[in-house]
Design a protein around this motif. Structure first.
Motif, mmCIF file in Angstrom:
data_model
loop_
_atom_site.group_PDB
_atom_site.id
_atom_site.type_symbol
_atom_site.label_atom_id
_atom_site.label_comp_id
_atom_site.label_asym_id
_atom_site.label_seq_id
_atom_site.Cartn_x
_atom_site.Cartn_y
_atom_site.Cartn_z
ATOM 1 N N ASN A 98 -6.936 0.927 0.597
ATOM 2 C CA ASN A 98 -8.317 0.470 0.461
ATOM 3 C C ASN A 98 -8.495 -0.916 1.085
ATOM 4 O O ASN A 98 -9.560 -1.237 1.591
ATOM 5 N N ASN A 99 -7.476 -1.739 1.047
ATOM 6 C CA ASN A 99 -7.486 -3.050 1.706
ATOM 7 C C ASN A 99 -6.047 -3.549 1.787
ATOM 8 O O ASN A 99 -5.191 -3.097 1.039
ATOM 9 N N PRO A 100 -5.765 -4.463 2.688
ATOM 10 C CA PRO A 100 -4.394 -4.977 2.792
ATOM 11 C C PRO A 100 -4.068 -5.908 1.630
ATOM 12 O O PRO A 100 -4.962 -6.400 0.951
ATOM 13 N N SER A 101 -2.786 -6.142 1.428
ATOM 14 C CA SER A 101 -2.321 -7.052 0.393
ATOM 15 C C SER A 101 -1.644 -8.247 1.049
ATOM 16 O O SER A 101 -1.201 -8.168 2.189
ATOM 17 N N ASP A 102 -1.548 -9.343 0.315
ATOM 18 C CA ASP A 102 -0.874 -10.531 0.859
ATOM 19 C C ASP A 102 0.629 -10.480 0.630
ATOM 20 O O ASP A 102 1.345 -11.397 0.986
ATOM 21 N N GLU A 103 1.115 -9.411 0.013
ATOM 22 C CA GLU A 103 2.551 -9.246 -0.185
ATOM 23 C C GLU A 103 2.903 -7.786 0.043
ATOM 24 O O GLU A 103 2.023 -6.929 0.134
ATOM 25 N N ALA A 104 4.184 -7.507 0.141
ATOM 26 C CA ALA A 104 4.622 -6.125 0.363
ATOM 27 C C ALA A 104 4.113 -5.233 -0.776
ATOM 28 O O ALA A 104 4.052 -5.654 -1.924
ATOM 29 N N THR A 105 3.716 -4.015 -0.427
ATOM 30 C CA THR A 105 3.204 -3.048 -1.398
ATOM 31 C C THR A 105 4.146 -1.854 -1.452
ATOM 32 O O THR A 105 4.512 -1.307 -0.415
ATOM 33 N N THR A 106 4.539 -1.461 -2.652
ATOM 34 C CA THR A 106 5.374 -0.279 -2.823
ATOM 35 C C THR A 106 4.486 0.950 -2.933
ATOM 36 O O THR A 106 3.559 0.980 -3.732
ATOM 37 N N VAL A 107 4.789 1.950 -2.113
ATOM 38 C CA VAL A 107 4.074 3.224 -2.144
ATOM 39 C C VAL A 107 5.084 4.309 -2.502
ATOM 40 O O VAL A 107 6.174 4.355 -1.940
ATOM 41 N N ALA A 184 0.677 10.405 -2.296
ATOM 42 C CA ALA A 184 1.103 9.011 -2.162
ATOM 43 C C ALA A 184 0.275 8.157 -3.104
ATOM 44 O O ALA A 184 -0.923 8.393 -3.276
ATOM 45 N N GLY A 185 0.915 7.197 -3.740
ATOM 46 C CA GLY A 185 0.219 6.294 -4.639
ATOM 47 C C GLY A 185 1.004 5.014 -4.809
ATOM 48 O O GLY A 185 2.175 4.924 -4.442
ATOM 49 N N VAL A 186 0.349 4.005 -5.354
ATOM 50 C CA VAL A 186 0.994 2.736 -5.676
ATOM 51 C C VAL A 186 1.380 2.803 -7.149
ATOM 52 O O VAL A 186 0.507 2.872 -8.015
#
Length: 192
Positions: A98-107, A184-186
């Motif tokens: 939905n939008n980027p993050s300022d840190e790594a995102t686990t999917v 896929a999900g966070v």
């Protein structure tokens, strides 16, 4: 700055500290700073200013919270990228945030055979190749019964999504076209 008679802009650069002239007989005054909309999820952030009067040895600080107005980064959709061919071209999907993050995102990816017609070990190997949206390979994972056909992948900060490809196998059995559906999900934020 507001010394009691309305807001005025203080002159100078305050990024590394700066002196201001406070009018005589002023006991308190207000300070505010402009925030910037960056379109990136960062969570709430604290902002601290420190001040002291001329000749004062110790700094006094005050902290406020900048409330995040972006939604937490989640998987917004998984879209078809391309079809695959047995033992050849790998089918692919785009996992979109939905939008980027300022840190790594686990999917977390889910390739459980209950979701589709193709079978792991016969129609696809379980090896999943991960590419960024610019087409550069960033990693791979192997799915199997031991990990319940799920794997966590780390998406670097600032990314809008990732491309995922499944390695196909040629089982030399005519079965017609078969589908592979992925989820896929966070974790702890969204489900598939």
């Amino acid at each position: 700055m507001n010394y009691g008679n309305g807001w005025v802009k203080a002159s100078g650069d305050f990024s590394a500290g700066n002196w201001i002239d406070v009018p005589a007989n002023t006991k308190t005054f207000q300070v505010r700073s402009q925030t910037t909309e960056d379109g990136t999820y960062e969570g709430n952030e604290s902002y601290t200013i420190k001040a002291k009067a001329d000749g004062q040895s110790n700094l006094v600080s005050g902290t406020v919270t900048i409330v995040e107005d972006e939604a937490a980064t989640i998987v917004e959709s998984v879209t078809h990228l391309r079809d695959g061919v047995e033992g050849g071209t790998a089918p692919g999907w785009t996992v979109n945030f939905n939008n980027p993050s300022d840190e790594a995102t686990t999917v977390r990816l889910n390739f459980n055979d209950g979701l589709h017609q193709a079978d792991i070990g016969a129609d696809y190997s379980g090896k999943v190749l991960i590419y960024n949206l610019a087409g550069q390979k960033t990693g791979e994972v192997v799915l199997n019964a031991a990990n319940n056909y799920q794997a966590d992948i780390s998406i670097p900060a600032g990314q809008q999504g990732v491309r995922v490809y499944a390695e196909t196998l040629n089982d030399n059995v005519y079965e017609g076209n078969e589908s592979i559906t992925i989820g896929a999900g966070v974790p702890a934020v969204s489900n598939w």
